[in-house]
Write an enzyme that holds these catalytic residues in place. Structure first.
Site, mmCIF file in Angstrom:
data_model
loop_
_atom_site.group_PDB
_atom_site.id
_atom_site.type_symbol
_atom_site.label_atom_id
_atom_site.label_comp_id
_atom_site.label_asym_id
_atom_site.label_seq_id
_atom_site.Cartn_x
_atom_site.Cartn_y
_atom_site.Cartn_z
ATOM 1 N N GLU B 101 0.826 -1.208 0.000
ATOM 2 C CA GLU B 101 0.000 0.000 0.000
ATOM 3 C C GLU B 101 0.863 1.261 0.000
ATOM 4 O O GLU B 101 0.543 2.251 -0.658
ATOM 5 C CB GLU B 101 -0.931 0.011 1.222
ATOM 6 C CG GLU B 101 -1.889 -1.171 1.289
ATOM 7 C CD GLU B 101 -3.175 -0.963 0.496
ATOM 8 O OE1 GLU B 101 -3.410 0.155 0.007
ATOM 9 O OE2 GLU B 101 -3.938 -1.938 0.359
ATOM 10 N N ASP B 242 -4.491 -9.721 -8.347
ATOM 11 C CA ASP B 242 -4.824 -8.779 -9.423
ATOM 12 C C ASP B 242 -3.684 -7.900 -9.938
ATOM 13 O O ASP B 242 -3.296 -7.968 -11.103
ATOM 14 C CB ASP B 242 -6.026 -7.921 -9.017
ATOM 15 C CG ASP B 242 -5.921 -7.359 -7.597
ATOM 16 O OD1 ASP B 242 -4.836 -7.486 -7.009
ATOM 17 O OD2 ASP B 242 -6.909 -6.804 -7.110
ATOM 18 N N GLU B 335 -18.782 -7.123 -3.347
ATOM 19 C CA GLU B 335 -17.420 -7.646 -3.235
ATOM 20 C C GLU B 335 -17.322 -9.048 -3.830
ATOM 21 O O GLU B 335 -16.383 -9.347 -4.551
ATOM 22 C CB GLU B 335 -16.970 -7.645 -1.769
ATOM 23 C CG GLU B 335 -16.826 -6.248 -1.162
ATOM 24 C CD GLU B 335 -15.610 -5.486 -1.672
ATOM 25 O OE1 GLU B 335 -15.347 -5.483 -2.874
ATOM 26 O OE2 GLU B 335 -14.928 -4.864 -0.830
ATOM 27 N N GLU B 356 -12.887 -0.240 -10.206
ATOM 28 C CA GLU B 356 -12.386 -1.145 -11.244
ATOM 29 C C GLU B 356 -13.248 -1.240 -12.512
ATOM 30 O O GLU B 356 -12.734 -1.213 -13.623
ATOM 31 C CB GLU B 356 -12.164 -2.552 -10.668
ATOM 32 C CG GLU B 356 -10.895 -2.686 -9.842
ATOM 33 C CD GLU B 356 -11.014 -2.079 -8.452
ATOM 34 O OE1 GLU B 356 -12.148 -1.745 -8.055
ATOM 35 O OE2 GLU B 356 -9.995 -1.925 -7.774
#
Lengths: 569, 538
Positions: B101, B242, B335, B356
């Site tokens: 992150e 991802d 989700e 996304e």
């Protein structure tokens, strides 16, 4: 991307949540649409009982499509609210009855009820005109055919028609009438564009014209193939069966494509059937008459007549010959139509020839598409010649014969093409594509023989036609050079030539809904009329477009069709 | 908007104009509320109208949204925020930070702001883009992450202490994306600073993952970085994996690196073979290929956008249309969505306003101009406004079944969701530059071309200017190469399909298709609009 929850502070505010906002009116209070914005499906069902036709609009207040369609629904409601009950129901609000009873995967959903019959889900284009047309069909599923002229009008429609004959002497209703009526409603469930028309005849004299003699008989009208009568002895007389029978046996020589916007293989499935002529025309479903569509229908019928080798008329021919049997198959009329539709050339000049019967014992024919291609040194002005010079094609044929080409020896099912240069013109060359056709399969060839018995005769008849036809040629452009990634088999074959084994399928698209496909195929935005024609050949990865400056009228369309070689099937 | 650029489509002209403006006002509603109610906390709490720290008071929302500001055209506010940022943050703090992150948000955000600051009118120092305060900050933060990479395999730990390095007893288990999501930021950093260590550790981690893929070519979603053992063996394209795939592609494009691309293409093949069913992508066991979870995750919606970057528009669009149906069912993406049941999965019903699907729509719209993609944009604006807008911002949807709201507005909403939404509706944004204009700057190493387009978004939607990577190297040849490319571009006037393939070394002399070129689209692609899809021509 986020692979884990971020650190959360330890305090009570973290656990604060808020229930969804309370629903509010979706339609304005002055709207002719009754809005059950709390999802009161039970109330909606109750008020439906008093109405003959009811229109349900199930929406979700957050849904973009529901919001967009809302205006369209209001428009329809303003026009029909005196005859139809318009009800909108918030089917998202989770405290509402609707959400608890219905489970929709998308919004909005439109249901129609005709008294107790329903729901009929409308899945057509979400614009006011189409929706209104559909509502009107639900209001009047059966057209009353009260006169001979109404009958003619009904039968001349390009869309399939189903007629029932019922004698209304008995009270309250003749047997089977309700079933027939229900089948008309039932068809709208499957056929949400309402392409099959249902009509009812009550007059014995008019029924005889078809002819139908027994009350309760049902007739499916077809233009190209023989019309049918519902086989009551084979199939049970139920609304579902009648509807199924009509859907299965209807004729679709004109096919509307109306992509609905969701994921769909419609174009994929249709275009994989073979080369397709896509005609884009602006279509108003509510219009009284469709002159352009009538023209197209005529051409399409002629085109089908050539292929199927049957004489067909847009109207019913035996209405004039009253004593002929209705189900008698119509006699093929082989000679007349061919001259019109067969020998029209385009640029580059092409002609289909059947090679003379030097080996007539053979059960096969060699059919060639012979083209003159102008290549080097010819200015663009050449394109504007109204017709190919008749002498040119004759010279080409001579040249072809001189070469004594291998086609005479080959019996082949594949197309063989060859280019050969003219001995007298360094600026043009000829292309000949030939294939062998079984005589039995293609009966029209036998008639063609009379035209092309000798090349001279064939081309003189063609030349004669050229003189009468002063219209400019259909300018079929090959735009492939502009489209990266696509190619045409051999750049020397321009236009529509040498595709002799392909029949065109005809499709109509409403420019008001599907103009984007026209643009993708090269339609110009500069031209204001939204009319456009293109031939798409998915297999060959090629497409051809018609000059948009030419109006889409019968004569140009005829040429587009004839441009598609009609040999082979 | 320039009306003539748009295909005439029934509804488009009705809603094109207002939507871009509505996206802008969405941003300001959230941004102003953050400044009023939450600054200097990291995040706005939209239901209680206050702030909270999720990052150790890093003013996360302010920092992450700064680039959105600029994309929306608010240059003065961008300059003000950049100046605030330049006042510096002390990173010598005893805080455990997620390596992943911190990289994508902090390092990526700083690099992006550094590279774009000149264009936005921020005064830059003489050595820019090879030096500058934001670049130095990025480098400082990245160096604090380096100890995480000191493992036997080269794969990094998931967490590092900014002051002490990796804590003793730190778990060696980390997710795949946490190993493979560094190359974009770290390679940029190496190219700009001249210190190769960042790019080297990022590459080493990527190669370690590649080495540990299963025999059928798949990777799991959690790995023990010390022992190189897969701890979670579910293979898919979503959570935990991802951005690893994303960075193989983006790294390949950014660095014009065929090796990274060929890795991705091989994964792509295995993914298609084992996890793809009817244009959905499921989760499978990485060694056996058996389906373990028939679920679509909200995070997976980036995949069509990624496919569009390798030119696979056809598959991208088909999968996108599947995902779009889920949006239409709920007004957002849960989700987890159970595909066979057609419903949400227990405890995974939320939609925290993730970007996304909109990101994919933005990429695909650039590639196809398919109006369906604008419809998704319309639906997203309507849904977010109708469902999650509250007095103090936009709230996470806690449960898509009843649209209950949660007291959070995640920072990616301002940094990504709004940004991609705006870019979808704004055809003339500088981000969409196709090379038709650029800047020339004088660096210590000579003249250098910048801002020519082809921006690479890091996984947090911070754009990186790929041209900048060629500015700070002493190797003259590389600069000449760029200049040659630009010259070539102008000689091929109006040729949109310009690719870099001409200058790639054709060492084999064979006629093989260069991995980094974009394949031409099939004939039927011109008709693949408004929901129409075509099956593979086989």
């Amino acid at each position: 991307r986020h692979i884990g929850p971020s650190a959360s502070p330890v305090d009570r505010a973290k656990d604060v949540t808020m229930p969804a906002k309370l629903p509010v009116n979706f339609f304005s209070s002055g709207s002719p649409v009754t809005d059950f914005f709390q999802g009161q499906l039970d109330y909606a069902e109750r008020i439906r009982q008093d109405s003959e036709v009811t229109f349900y609009f199930f929406y979700a207040p957050w849904c973009g499509q529901s919001i967009t369609v809302r205006e369209e629904i209001e428009q329809v409601a303003r026009r029909l609210s005196d005859q139809v009950l318009f009800v909108a129901i918030n089917c998202w609000w989770n405290q509402g009855k609707c959400r608890k009873q219905k489970h929709f995967f998308y919004f909005p959903v439109i249901y129609l009820y005709h008294r107790r019959f329903g729901p009929i889900e409308y899945k057509g284009p979400m614009n006011a005109a189409y929706i209104e047309k559909f509502v009107r069909r639900v209001m009047t599923p059966l057209l009353y055919i009260s006169s001979r002229s109404k009958l003619l009008e009904f039968l001349s429609d390009y869309e399939p028609g189903v007629l029932g004959y019922f004698e209304f002497n008995a009270s309250p209703q003749p047997p089977g009438y309700l079933t027939f009526f229900t089948s008309a409603l039932h068809s709208l469930k499957k056929d949400y564009l309402g392409t099959i028309h249902f009509g009812v005849i009550t007059n014995q004299q008019i029924a005889k014209e078809i002819p139908l003699t027994h009350s309760g008989s049902i007739y499916l009208h077809r233009h190209v193939n023989t019309s049918l009568i519902y086989p009551r002895e084979v199939m049970n007389y139920t609304a579902e069966n009648i509807c199924k029978w009509a859907l299965e046996n209807r004729e679709a020589f004109i096919h509307w494509l109306r992509p609905h916007g969701g994921k769909s293989l419609l174009l994929n499935n249709e275009l994989k059937k073979g080369p397709a002529l896509l005609l884009f025309i602006p279509f108003n479903p509510l219009a009284e008459s469709y002159p352009l569509l009538d023209e197209i229908t005529k051409v399409a019928l002629e085109y089908n007549r050539c292929n199927k080798n049957q004489a067909t008329e847009p109207a019913v021919p035996h209405l004039k010959e009253t004593d002929s049997s209705p189900l008698e198959s119509r006699m093929p009329d082989v000679h007349t139509p061919l001259a019109e539709t067969f020998s029209i050339t385009k640029y580059p000049c092409c002609n289909t020839v059947v090679l003379p019967q030097w080996y007539s014992i053979s059960r096969t024919h060699n059919v060639c598409e012979l083209c003159v291609n102008q290549t080097v040194g010819v200015k663009q002005s050449k394109v504007n010649l109204p017709q190919c010079n008749f002498l040119e094609i004759e010279a080409a044929l001579d040249s072809f014969y001189l070469k004594e080409h291998t086609f005479f020896q080959v019996v082949s099912n594949t197309i063989e093409c060859s280019n050969f240069l003219s001995y007298y013109s360094p600026f043009s060359y000829y292309t000949a594509c030939c294939r062998t056709i079984n005589r039995g399969l293609m009966s029209f060839i036998s008639s063609e023989k009379t035209f092309f018995q000798t090349p001279k005769a064939a081309f003189s008849s063609h030349a004669k036609k050229c003189k009468v036809d002063t219209h400019s040629i259909p300018h079929i452009e090959d735009r492939n050079c502009l489209i990266p990634g696509s190619h045409i088999g051999g750049t020397n074959i321009t236009g529509l030539s040498c595709r002799t084994n392909k029949t065109l399928n005809l499709y109509l698209l409403d420019s008001n809904l599907s103009w984007i496909y026209a643009e993708r195929l090269g339609a110009s935005q500069a031209i204001h009329t939204k009319e456009f024609a293109a031939i798409v050949d998915l297999q060959d990865e090629a497409h051809y477009i018609m000059d948009q400056n030419q109006a889409l009228i019968k004569s140009t369309l005829g040429k587009v069709f004839s441009g598609a070689p009609i040999t082979g099937g | 908007f320039n009306g003539s650029l748009w295909p005439l489509y029934l509804l488009m002209d009705l809603f094109m104009d207002p939507y871009g403006e509505r996206v802008k006002s969405m941003f300001y509603h959230a941004y102003n509320n953050y400044l009023e109610n939450a600054f200097p906390y990291d995040e706005l709490r939209p239901l209680t109208c206050d702030g909270q720290d999720t990052w150790g008071r890093y003013c996360a929302d302010l920092r992450f949204s700064v680039l959105t500001l600029w994309i929306l055209g608010n240059v003065s506010e961008f300059q003000r925020v950049v100046n605030v940022l330049q006042e510096g943050v002390d990173f010598d703090i005893d805080v455990n930070a997620s390596v992943f992150e911190t990289n994508i948000r902090v390092v990526g955000g700083l690099l992006s702001a550094h590279l774009l600051s000149k264009r936005a009118g921020v005064e830059v120092e003489a050595g820019w883009p090879c030096s500058g305060p934001l670049l130095r900050m990025a480098e400082e933060v990245a160096r604090k992450l380096l100890p995480a990479f000191w493992t036997p395999t080269g794969m990094p730990y998931g967490t590092v202490n900014l002051l002490h390095g990796v804590n003793p007893g730190e778990t060696p288990v980390t997710c795949t994306a946490g190993v493979g999501t560094f190359i974009v930021e770290f390679a940029t950093l190496s190219h700009l600073t001249g210190d190769p260590v960042f790019e080297d550790v990022a590459r080493k981690a990527l190669k370690a993952l590649w080495k540990n893929r299963s025999e059928i070519g798949l990777v799991g979603n959690h790995i023990d970085v010390a022992a190189a053992k897969w701890v979670a063996q579910d293979a898919g394209i979503g959570a935990g994996v991802d951005s690893y795939f994303e960075y193989l592609v983006k790294g390949a494009i950014l660095l014009q690196d065929e090796e990274l691309m060929s890795m991705f293409l091989k994964y792509n093949k295995a993914i298609r073979n084992y996890t793809k069913f009817d244009d959905w992508y499921l989760w499978v066991q990485m060694y056996k290929g058996t389906v373990s979870m028939p679920v679509f995750q909200s995070l997976e919606a980036y995949w069509p956008g990624l496919q569009s970057l390798i030119g696979d528009i056809d598959h991208a669009m088909r999968t996108f249309l599947n995902y779009y149906t889920v949006w239409k069912q709920f007004g957002g993406l849960p989700e987890f969505y159970n595909i066979p049941q057609g419903y949400t999965v227990e405890k995974r019903e939320g939609y925290p306003l993730r970007p996304e699907l909109i990101e994919s729509a933005m990429y695909l719209y650039r590639a196809t101009r398919n109006p369906t993609l604008l419809e998704l944009g319309r639906d997203a604006v309507e849904s977010i406004e109708k469902i999650s807008k509250v007095d103090c911002g936009f709230a996470t949807i806690k449960d898509l079944r009843d649209h209950r709201l949660d007291n959070r507005m995640e920072s990616f909403f301002l940094a990504e969701t709004v940004k991609y939404l705006y870019l979808l509706f704004d055809p003339d944004n500088f981000i969409h530059n196709n090379g038709s204009n650029f800047d020339v700057v004088l660096t210590p190493y000579g003249e250098c071309i910048l801002g020519a387009g082809g921006y690479i978004f890091n996984t947090e939607a911070h754009p990186i200017d790929p041209a900048a990577l060629h500015c700070c190297r002493k190797r003259k040849e590389e600069q000449w190469e760029v200049e040659d490319l630009m010259r070539e571009f102008y000689s091929l006037k109006r040729s949109k399909k310009f690719t870099f393939k001409q200058t790639l070394d054709q060492r084999d002399g064979e006629t093989r298709i260069p991995l980094l070129s974009c394949s031409s689209q099939p004939f039927n692609s011109k008709l693949a609009v408004l929901g129409q899809v075509f099956l593979d021509n086989t």
